[in-house]
Design an enzyme around this catalytic site. Structure first.
Site, PDB file in Angstrom:
ATOM      1  N   HIS A   1       0.829  -1.209   0.000  1.00 31.00           N
ATOM      2  CA  HIS A   1       0.000   0.000   0.000  1.00 31.00           C
ATOM      3  C   HIS A   1       0.863   1.258   0.000  1.00 31.00           C
ATOM      4  O   HIS A   1       1.247   1.747   1.071  1.00 31.00           O
ATOM      5  CB  HIS A   1      -0.902   0.004   1.238  1.00 31.00           C
ATOM      6  CG  HIS A   1      -1.803  -1.184   1.329  1.00 31.00           C
ATOM      7  ND1 HIS A   1      -1.357  -2.431   1.712  1.00 31.00           N
ATOM      8  CD2 HIS A   1      -3.129  -1.322   1.081  1.00 31.00           C
ATOM      9  CE1 HIS A   1      -2.367  -3.283   1.699  1.00 31.00           C
ATOM     10  NE2 HIS A   1      -3.453  -2.640   1.321  1.00 31.00           N
TER      11      HIS A   1
ATOM     12  N   HIS B   1      -2.367  -0.909   7.092  1.00 30.39           N
ATOM     13  CA  HIS B   1      -1.985  -1.231   5.709  1.00 30.39           C
ATOM     14  C   HIS B   1      -0.868  -0.301   5.232  1.00 30.39           C
ATOM     15  O   HIS B   1      -0.098  -0.664   4.351  1.00 30.39           O
ATOM     16  CB  HIS B   1      -3.198  -1.147   4.774  1.00 30.39           C
ATOM     17  CG  HIS B   1      -3.894   0.184   4.798  1.00 30.39           C
ATOM     18  ND1 HIS B   1      -4.789   0.523   5.784  1.00 30.39           N
ATOM     19  CD2 HIS B   1      -3.810   1.261   3.979  1.00 30.39           C
ATOM     20  CE1 HIS B   1      -5.235   1.749   5.559  1.00 30.39           C
ATOM     21  NE2 HIS B   1      -4.654   2.222   4.478  1.00 30.39           N
TER      22      HIS B   1
ATOM     23  N   GLY C   1      -3.886  -3.538  11.434  1.00 29.57           N
ATOM     24  CA  GLY C   1      -4.310  -4.060  10.129  1.00 29.57           C
ATOM     25  C   GLY C   1      -5.820  -4.170  10.125  1.00 29.57           C
ATOM     26  O   GLY C   1      -6.487  -3.626   9.243  1.00 29.57           O
TER      27      GLY C   1
ATOM     28  N   ASP D   1      -9.623   6.975   7.040  1.00 30.46           N
ATOM     29  CA  ASP D   1     -11.088   6.965   6.953  1.00 30.46           C
ATOM     30  C   ASP D   1     -11.641   5.626   7.412  1.00 30.46           C
ATOM     31  O   ASP D   1     -12.682   5.555   8.074  1.00 30.46           O
ATOM     32  CB  ASP D   1     -11.526   7.191   5.496  1.00 30.46           C
ATOM     33  CG  ASP D   1     -11.102   8.543   4.965  1.00 30.46           C
ATOM     34  OD1 ASP D   1     -11.656   9.552   5.413  1.00 30.46           O
ATOM     35  OD2 ASP D   1     -10.206   8.565   4.089  1.00 30.46           O
TER      36      ASP D   1
ATOM     37  N   ASN E   1      -7.938  11.755   3.669  1.00 34.95           N
ATOM     38  CA  ASN E   1      -7.685  11.827   2.215  1.00 34.95           C
ATOM     39  C   ASN E   1      -8.936  11.546   1.387  1.00 34.95           C
ATOM     40  O   ASN E   1      -8.887  11.564   0.157  1.00 34.95           O
ATOM     41  CB  ASN E   1      -6.534  10.898   1.804  1.00 34.95           C
ATOM     42  CG  ASN E   1      -6.833   9.439   2.096  1.00 34.95           C
ATOM     43  OD1 ASN E   1      -7.993   9.036   2.223  1.00 34.95           O
ATOM     44  ND2 ASN E   1      -5.795   8.627   2.188  1.00 34.95           N
TER      45      ASN E   1
ATOM     46  N   ILE F   1     -10.395   9.002   0.566  1.00 36.93           N
ATOM     47  CA  ILE F   1     -10.314   7.859  -0.358  1.00 36.93           C
ATOM     48  C   ILE F   1     -10.229   6.583   0.460  1.00 36.93           C
ATOM     49  O   ILE F   1      -9.509   6.531   1.464  1.00 36.93           O
ATOM     50  CB  ILE F   1      -9.036   7.962  -1.248  1.00 36.93           C
ATOM     51  CG1 ILE F   1      -9.131   9.140  -2.209  1.00 36.93           C
ATOM     52  CG2 ILE F   1      -8.760   6.662  -2.008  1.00 36.93           C
ATOM     53  CD1 ILE F   1     -10.080   8.973  -3.381  1.00 36.93           C
TER      54      ILE F   1
ATOM     55  N   HIS G   1      -4.029   3.169  -3.382  1.00 36.09           N
ATOM     56  CA  HIS G   1      -4.263   2.658  -2.023  1.00 36.09           C
ATOM     57  C   HIS G   1      -3.508   1.358  -1.755  1.00 36.09           C
ATOM     58  O   HIS G   1      -2.745   1.276  -0.801  1.00 36.09           O
ATOM     59  CB  HIS G   1      -5.764   2.442  -1.771  1.00 36.09           C
ATOM     60  CG  HIS G   1      -6.019   1.566  -0.584  1.00 36.09           C
ATOM     61  ND1 HIS G   1      -6.182   2.068   0.686  1.00 36.09           N
ATOM     62  CD2 HIS G   1      -6.091   0.210  -0.463  1.00 36.09           C
ATOM     63  CE1 HIS G   1      -6.345   1.063   1.532  1.00 36.09           C
ATOM     64  NE2 HIS G   1      -6.292  -0.074   0.863  1.00 36.09           N
TER      65      HIS G   1
ATOM     66  N   ARG H   1     -18.235 -16.964  39.375  1.00 41.03           N
ATOM     67  CA  ARG H   1     -18.054 -15.504  39.258  1.00 41.03           C
ATOM     68  C   ARG H   1     -17.853 -14.896  40.648  1.00 41.03           C
ATOM     69  O   ARG H   1     -17.144 -13.897  40.799  1.00 41.03           O
ATOM     70  CB  ARG H   1     -19.232 -14.850  38.531  1.00 41.03           C
ATOM     71  CG  ARG H   1     -20.549 -15.014  39.235  1.00 41.03           C
ATOM     72  CD  ARG H   1     -21.708 -14.418  38.468  1.00 41.03           C
ATOM     73  NE  ARG H   1     -22.967 -14.765  39.084  1.00 41.03           N
ATOM     74  CZ  ARG H   1     -23.966 -13.931  39.308  1.00 41.03           C
ATOM     75  NH1 ARG H   1     -23.861 -12.678  38.936  1.00 41.03           N
ATOM     76  NH2 ARG H   1     -25.075 -14.334  39.870  1.00 41.03           N
TER      77      ARG H   1
ATOM     78  N   GLU I   1     -18.104  -3.282  24.794  1.00 41.83           N
ATOM     79  CA  GLU I   1     -17.282  -4.495  24.939  1.00 41.83           C
ATOM     80  C   GLU I   1     -16.070  -4.467  24.023  1.00 41.83           C
ATOM     81  O   GLU I   1     -14.949  -4.813  24.415  1.00 41.83           O
ATOM     82  CB  GLU I   1     -18.111  -5.757  24.634  1.00 41.83           C
ATOM     83  CG  GLU I   1     -19.255  -6.042  25.585  1.00 41.83           C
ATOM     84  CD  GLU I   1     -20.522  -5.281  25.223  1.00 41.83           C
ATOM     85  OE1 GLU I   1     -20.534  -4.567  24.184  1.00 41.83           O
ATOM     86  OE2 GLU I   1     -21.508  -5.393  25.977  1.00 41.83           O
TER      87      GLU I   1
ATOM     88  N   PHE J   1     -20.979 -12.359  24.890  1.00 41.08           N
ATOM     89  CA  PHE J   1     -20.534 -11.125  24.232  1.00 41.08           C
ATOM     90  C   PHE J   1     -19.037 -11.117  23.900  1.00 41.08           C
ATOM     91  O   PHE J   1     -18.502 -10.089  23.504  1.00 41.08           O
ATOM     92  CB  PHE J   1     -20.944  -9.896  25.051  1.00 41.08           C
ATOM     93  CG  PHE J   1     -22.441  -9.794  25.244  1.00 41.08           C
ATOM     94  CD1 PHE J   1     -23.306 -10.055  24.179  1.00 41.08           C
ATOM     95  CD2 PHE J   1     -22.987  -9.481  26.473  1.00 41.08           C
ATOM     96  CE1 PHE J   1     -24.683 -10.000  24.350  1.00 41.08           C
ATOM     97  CE2 PHE J   1     -24.372  -9.421  26.654  1.00 41.08           C
ATOM     98  CZ  PHE J   1     -25.222  -9.684  25.592  1.00 41.08           C
TER      99      PHE J   1
ATOM    100  N   HIS K   1     -28.651 -14.676  25.481  1.00 46.96           N
ATOM    101  CA  HIS K   1     -27.591 -14.468  26.465  1.00 46.96           C
ATOM    102  C   HIS K   1     -26.840 -15.757  26.803  1.00 46.96           C
ATOM    103  O   HIS K   1     -25.887 -15.729  27.576  1.00 46.96           O
ATOM    104  CB  HIS K   1     -28.184 -13.868  27.745  1.00 46.96           C
ATOM    105  CG  HIS K   1     -28.510 -12.417  27.622  1.00 46.96           C
ATOM    106  ND1 HIS K   1     -29.268 -11.912  26.583  1.00 46.96           N
ATOM    107  CD2 HIS K   1     -28.154 -11.351  28.389  1.00 46.96           C
ATOM    108  CE1 HIS K   1     -29.379 -10.598  26.733  1.00 46.96           C
ATOM    109  NE2 HIS K   1     -28.703 -10.239  27.813  1.00 46.96           N
TER     110      HIS K   1
END
Ligand SMILES: Cc1ncc(C[n+]2csc(CCOP(=O)(O)OP(=O)(O)O)c2C)c(N)n1
Length: 673
Positions: A38, A78, A127, A165, A195, A197, A270, A365, A419, A445, A481
């Site tokens: 790139h 990239h 990446g 972007d 840019n 693009i 690109h 837990r 999350e 999740f 869930h």
């Protein structure tokens, strides 16, 4: 203070343009030689990167791990040639010109996307777009947390993140940006490669957000500059550094592929080599007269000077750090040193002894919460949190203090319902050094965190995911869930330990294993429902360390072996006891961590698994179980999604019961495996 290279100091040997063009030339030539990559982003952002690295970034190329260096995250991974060029130009170890010539080749330090650990100076693997922003938020937060503990003399640096972007279109960017704005991370500066693009063409094809307004709405300071005007860039960064109560975003309006005479400003720069003709045209356009991978001596010297310009600041820091006691200094990078590890192991033994005496049922837990409470005072870098499920996850204890916007002395982060952002930030916290992050949500999740979990694994970072409500055992919340395929899918991921403890004793053991492994992240899959204590006889040895072990060995030869994990181990124990009355000799093997079991010797695995026919029981899908059960073994678990009902009713409804195990045992007893 970081020393700045001014235009004056660079002249007459190398101008800003020369220096930026060095990045452009290296990027286009390396991509051309590799015949893939790139070039557009490095060429477009070369001016911004040159200003940052020659005037602002606090780093010393000779000491890439200086704990108080500024962090630079290339979220737009990239554009890796931008980073590789900078590392080479500023003189980082291991990044010589040969590495650039071997861009994207097997065994090089210059893979297609920057990979953490492949070469000094690569702060994180990027990446997957947007992840770097989350990492940068975590790093900026780590800086504040450590600053609150050690003061400005020891931890006081900026985190810069370069995003395109694409990064800003990704959902995770929203979570990360929102969290950073809320926490007022004033030392985070995001340089947006504006840019317009992306791959498909102009961004107007798919997005019309006003990014400045978007960041402003999340409590960021924002600015807009011409990405090819070095003085404007410098001024914007200088201003951003002065804003201490908000993170900053600088939208840098750039031309992708700047310098490529016919292709610049288009998507064709690109992600493909420019082509020989266009590269030759760019040389003319940029007035770059050197052969590929060649720079003039004065130009390289100017860049190398940028790489050493903070040497005095670094030396002063070393002096200040030398006044810290050795343990504190070491923990700035390695939060769990040998002493801390010893203390953890001793504490876990004592917690196990207490747990083994306790008759009451306890959800894992809740056991986990008790373990955290014991360990928190022993591990100064332990930072907890939850994605808005604090009471459910049991991640907060009475010893914690909350991290607040502007006050970073606490030890617990309310990540909000973010999350993915939490997981990406936890990677950043771990990557920064000095912090061991753990964070909670429901196991189901993990899907919302998975891209970041995968990067924890790929990078080999100690991030601890406290994932509760780990099966249909959560009951009434129903199938949305109730994880059924999650254990299997997480077990399919390389380099992550998926722990599913069977009781409070195993839970403590699994916490020890998660904390003391600094190269592998961990998932702690924990129950909502109470579980009986199975390990009633205290043993100092961490039995979970081998991944699986024999919990019940019948007298004489086994008729069957029942393999189980987590909440289903107690069902297996019940079944084995009842089978005894029927004259069927059943062994029970608890398997809290398949990954660790797989690393044991064949002899140990054979001994544990035995030669009798096998039954597997887990309130999840069968996927993956065959390797333990063999073709004839019987699996008892889920065949589809769960349902909404009390847990006991669900176990009965789906046939995950001691009776089912007994029936399977009767069917199998006496059969060869
Ligand atoms: C999560 C994710 N989705 C898709 C891709 C593939 N991809 C790589 S770059 C890119 C476009 C990025 O556009 P932008 O950030 O504007 O980069 P630029 O074109 O300016 O270099 C895409 C879709 C990716 N790397 N990560």
């Amino acid at each position: 203070m970081a020393e700045s290279l001014t235009e004056d100091r660079l002249l007459p040997d190398a101008t800003h343009n020369d220096m930026a063009n060095a990045i452009r030339a290296l990027a286009m030539d390396a991509v051309q030689k590799a015949d893939s990559g790139h070039p557009g982003m490095p060429m477009g952002m070369a001016d911004v990167a040159t200003v940052l690295f020659t005037r602002f970034l606090k780093f010393d190329a000779a000491d890439p791990n200086w704990p108080d260096r500024d962090r630079f995250v290339l979220s737009a991974g990239h554009g890796s040639m931008l980073l590789y060029s900078l590392l080479y130009l500023t003189g980082y170890p291991e990044m010589d010109i040969e590495q650039l010539k071997h861009f994207r080749q097997l065994g090089s330090k210059t893979p297609g996307h920057p990979e953490y650990g492949h070469a000094p100076g690569i702060e994180t693997t990027t990446g997957p777009l947007g992840q770097g922003i989350g990492n940068a938020v975590g790093m900026a937060l780590a800086e504040r947390l450590l600053n609150a503990r050690h003061g400005d003399g020891i931890v006081s640096h900026y985190t810069y993140c370069l995003s395109g972007d694409g990064c800003l279109m990704e959902g995770v960017s929203h979570e990360a940006i929102s969290l950073a704005g809320h926490l007022k991370l004033g030392r985070l500066i995001l340089l947006f490669d504006d840019n317009q693009i992306s791959i498909d063409g102009p961004t107007s094809l798919s997005v019309s957000d006003n990014q400045l307004e978007r960041f402003r709405a999340s409590n960021w300071h924002v600015a807009q500059v011409d990405a090819h005007d070095p003085e404007a860039i410098a001024l914007a960064i200088e201003n951003a550094k002065q804003v201490t109560d908000r993170p900053s975003m600088i939208a840098c309006r750039s031309i992708i592929g700047y310098g490529a005479p016919t292709k610049q400003g288009t998507a064709s720069t690109h992600g493909s080599p420019l082509g020989h003709e266009e590269v030759a045209g760019a040389r003319k356009y940029l007035k770059w007269t050197h052969e590929p991978f060649v720079l003039s001596k004065p130009l390289l010297a100017a860049w190398r000077a940028a790489g050493t310009r903070n040497r005095a600041a670094r030396d002063a820091w070393m002096k200040a750090a030398s006044r810290l006691d050795e343990a504190t200094r070491g923990r700035l990078t390695d939060p769990i040193d040998a002493e801390t590890k010893k203390a953890i192991i001793a504490a876990i033994k004592s917690i196990k002894a207490d747990f083994s005496k306790d008759n009451a049922k306890l959800a894992t837990r809740q056991s986990s919460q008790k373990v955290i409470e014991k360990l928190l005072p022993l591990i100064p870098g332990l930072i907890g949190g939850s994605a808005d499920l604090t009471p459910s996850n049991g991640t907060l204890t009475k010893l914690h203090a909350i991290v607040k916007p502007g006050d970073y002395s606490g030890t617990y982060i309310h990540y909000g319902v973010r999350e993915h952002g939490m997981a990406a930030a936890m990677n950043g916290l771990a990557l920064h050094g000095g912090i061991v992050p753990y964070g909670g949500t429901f196991l189901v999740f993990t899907d919302y965190c998975r891209p970041s979990i995968r990067l924890s694994a790929l990078m080999g970072k100690r991030v601890i995911y406290v994932m509760t409500h780990d099966s249909i055992g959560l009951g009434e919340d129903g199938p949305t869930h109730q994880p059924v395929e999650h254990l299997a899918s997480l077990r399919a991921m390389p380099n992550i330990n998926v722990f599913r403890p069977a009781d409070s004793v195993e839970c403590a053991e699994c916490w020890e294993l998660a904390l003391t492994n600094d190269k592998t992240p961990s998932i702690l899959a924990l129950t909502r429902q109470g579980l009986p204590v199975l390990r009633r006889m205290h043993q100092d040895e961490n039995l979970s360390a081998k991944g699986a072990y024999v919990l019940i060995e019948p007298e004489g030869e086994r008729d069957v072996t029942i393999l189980a994990t987590g909440s289903e181990v107690s069902l297996a124990v019940d079944a084995a006891e009842q089978l005894k009355d029927e004259g069927i000799k059943a062994a029970v093997v608890s398997m809290p961590c398949w990954e660790l079991f797989e690393t044991q010797s064949e002899a140990y695995r054979d001994k544990v698994l035995g030669t009798a026919p096998r039954i597997g029981i887990e309130a999840a899908v069968e996927f993956g179980w065959r390797k333990w059960l063999g073709p004839e073994g019987i699996f008892i678990g889920m065949r589809g999604f769960g349902a909404s009902a009390p847990a006991d009713a669900l176990y009965k409804h789906f046939g995950i019961t001691a009776d089912a195990v007994k029936k399977a045992a009767r069917d199998l007893a006496g059969k060869p495996k």
